[in-house]
Design an enzyme around this catalytic site. Structure first.
Site, mmCIF file in Angstrom:
data_model
loop_
_atom_site.group_PDB
_atom_site.id
_atom_site.type_symbol
_atom_site.label_atom_id
_atom_site.label_comp_id
_atom_site.label_asym_id
_atom_site.label_seq_id
_atom_site.Cartn_x
_atom_site.Cartn_y
_atom_site.Cartn_z
ATOM 1 N N ARG A 110 0.895 -1.421 -0.234
ATOM 2 C CA ARG A 110 0.100 -0.008 -0.016
ATOM 3 C C ARG A 110 0.899 1.309 -0.116
ATOM 4 O O ARG A 110 0.691 2.092 -0.586
ATOM 5 C CB ARG A 110 -0.967 0.133 1.413
ATOM 6 C CG ARG A 110 -2.181 -0.817 1.208
ATOM 7 C CD ARG A 110 -2.585 -1.393 2.350
ATOM 8 N NE ARG A 110 -1.831 -2.310 2.732
ATOM 9 C CZ ARG A 110 -1.999 -3.651 2.201
ATOM 10 N NH1 ARG A 110 -3.036 -3.895 1.777
ATOM 11 N NH2 ARG A 110 -1.096 -4.556 2.569
ATOM 12 N N THR A 111 1.715 1.307 0.894
ATOM 13 C CA THR A 111 2.569 2.560 1.232
ATOM 14 C C THR A 111 3.341 3.054 -0.433
ATOM 15 O O THR A 111 3.031 3.830 -0.866
ATOM 16 C CB THR A 111 3.532 2.498 2.076
ATOM 17 O OG1 THR A 111 2.773 1.995 3.304
ATOM 18 C CG2 THR A 111 4.359 4.044 2.397
ATOM 19 N N LYS A 119 25.787 -4.398 -3.012
ATOM 20 C CA LYS A 119 27.222 -4.515 -3.058
ATOM 21 C C LYS A 119 27.911 -3.896 -1.873
ATOM 22 O O LYS A 119 29.066 -3.698 -1.665
ATOM 23 C CB LYS A 119 27.540 -3.516 -4.313
ATOM 24 C CG LYS A 119 27.027 -4.056 -5.554
ATOM 25 C CD LYS A 119 27.562 -3.214 -6.783
ATOM 26 C CE LYS A 119 26.667 -3.746 -8.142
ATOM 27 N NZ LYS A 119 27.204 -2.641 -9.025
ATOM 28 N N ARG A 165 11.693 3.694 3.413
ATOM 29 C CA ARG A 165 11.250 2.591 4.430
ATOM 30 C C ARG A 165 12.481 1.804 4.710
ATOM 31 O O ARG A 165 13.134 1.248 3.804
ATOM 32 C CB ARG A 165 10.344 1.660 4.007
ATOM 33 C CG ARG A 165 9.927 0.399 4.742
ATOM 34 C CD ARG A 165 8.749 -0.175 4.446
ATOM 35 N NE ARG A 165 7.442 0.631 4.712
ATOM 36 C CZ ARG A 165 6.227 0.090 4.547
ATOM 37 N NH1 ARG A 165 5.980 -1.323 4.147
ATOM 38 N NH2 ARG A 165 5.116 0.707 4.928
ATOM 39 N N HIS A 186 5.397 5.738 11.433
ATOM 40 C CA HIS A 186 5.115 5.641 9.949
ATOM 41 C C HIS A 186 4.119 6.822 9.912
ATOM 42 O O HIS A 186 2.878 6.460 9.965
ATOM 43 C CB HIS A 186 4.170 4.424 9.791
ATOM 44 C CG HIS A 186 3.888 3.734 8.448
ATOM 45 N ND1 HIS A 186 4.030 4.837 7.293
ATOM 46 C CD2 HIS A 186 3.467 2.721 8.014
ATOM 47 C CE1 HIS A 186 3.820 4.153 6.407
ATOM 48 N NE2 HIS A 186 3.513 2.771 6.664
#
Ligand code: NCD
Length: 316
Positions: free
Chosen positions: A56-57, A86, A107, A135
């Site tokens: 969703r986000t 890497k 995130r 959040h």
């Protein structure tokens, strides 16, 4: 403009004016024709960098940017396909993306990672979840949904937070945001091992009416659920457990049932940031009190408004 070019790191930064501005912008953009909307962020680019899974986000930020006519750099299919694999540091990744993008949605599994990113970023950072920290954009859409949907007839609006209150970052942001409103009272319902503790609890404790440690199921707190105006359900955050055994002991402790919902107030609403696992059975979805998919829709509208404000849509 107050939010233009600002980092969005946590809910404590929002003034009531900011919140009013965001919801006002939701209304403005919702009323706008798509042909006008698509001109607002034309030529601007948003980088979406997700070091943890998301549906969703990430999708709502990408859809919102598209509707506003902007472009997206999507690093959402796992950073294993970026130079992080890497050994590149978060800081170097952010500085790099800041050369291409006008804002970065991030995130990351570490609490506080967004502050590290903001310290080096040449463009605004939007926190899309930092570990068990915050959040903030989810809290904005949760509050928006509550304002739209919950007509609480009593003196107080009773919000019951249910589930993994220790690890749920959406709970941490929403509780802090709601605590500023004098009419809001909280009930905290979780297994003892997943109770709300630490700075968030300390900050909201004056507003907490009751704390319940559930052992065998939510029927133990039936009267609390039936008196609530908002039941905010959450998933037990499996990825935050170090050992699978302790997850197994708590995973089924807070499951909502159609029988429990039956006795809830007709004006009450069930919210959930989603994804759900088994804490809300699908039979409940058709109940008018189940607001979680409307909450998903609000996510697009609120994030679109926020991007428009941060990137100064319509200013040219
Ligand atoms: C939440 C999250 O990532 O914190 N999901 C979301 O963004 N709607 C909740 C969760 O994962 O349980």
């Amino acid at each position: 403009m107050p939010l233009s070019q600002k980092h969005i790191l946590g809910v404590r930064q929002f003034t009531q004016d900011d919140i009013n501005l965001i919801y006002g912008r939701v209304a403005l953009l919702t009323a706008m024709k798509p042909s006008k909307l698509v001109k607002r962020l034309r030529g601007q680019t948003l980088a979406c960098v997700f070091y943890e899974p998301s549906t969703r986000t990430s999708a709502s930020f990408i859809a919102a940017m598209g509707q506003l006519g902007g472009n997206v750099i999507p690093i959402t299919q796992g950073v294993q396909f970026s130079s992080v694999a890497k050994g590149e540091t978060l800081e170097d990744t952010i500085v790099t993306l800041g050369q291409y993008a006008d804002a970065i949605v991030l995130r990351h599994p570490e609490t506080g990672s967004v502050e590290r990113a903001a310290a080096v970023s040449p463009v605004p950072i939007i926190n899309a979840g930092d570990g068990i920290g915050e959040h903030p954009t989810q809290a904005l859409l949760d509050l928006y949904t509550i304002q739209k949907e919950v007509a609480y007839p009593g003196k107080h609006m009773h919000v019951a937070f249910v589930g993994d209150l220790a690890n749920g970052r959406t709970v941490h942001s929403l509780a802090v945001l709601l605590a500023r409103y004098p009419f809001v009272r909280f009930d905290l319902i979780s297994p003892e091992a997943l109770q709300l503790k630490g700075p968030v609890f300390d900050e909201i404790k004056d507003k907490v009416d009751s704390v319940h440690f559930v052992r065998k199921g939510l029927h133990e707190v039936q009267s609390i659920l039936h008196a609530a105006d908002v039941v905010y359900m959450t998933r037990v955050q499996k990825e935050r457990f170090c050992d699978g055994g302790s997850y197994e002991t708590v995973k089924d402790s807070c499951l909502l049932t159609p029988e429990l919902v039956e006795g809830m107030k007709t004006s009450a609403r069930i919210l959930h940031p989603l994804p759900r696992v088994n804490e809300i059975p699908t039979e409940i979805d058709s109940d008018p009190r189940a607001a979680y998919f409307r909450e998903v829709r609000a996510g697009l509208l609120v994030r679109r408004a926020l991007l428009d404000l941060i990137l100064e849509g319509g200013s040219e």
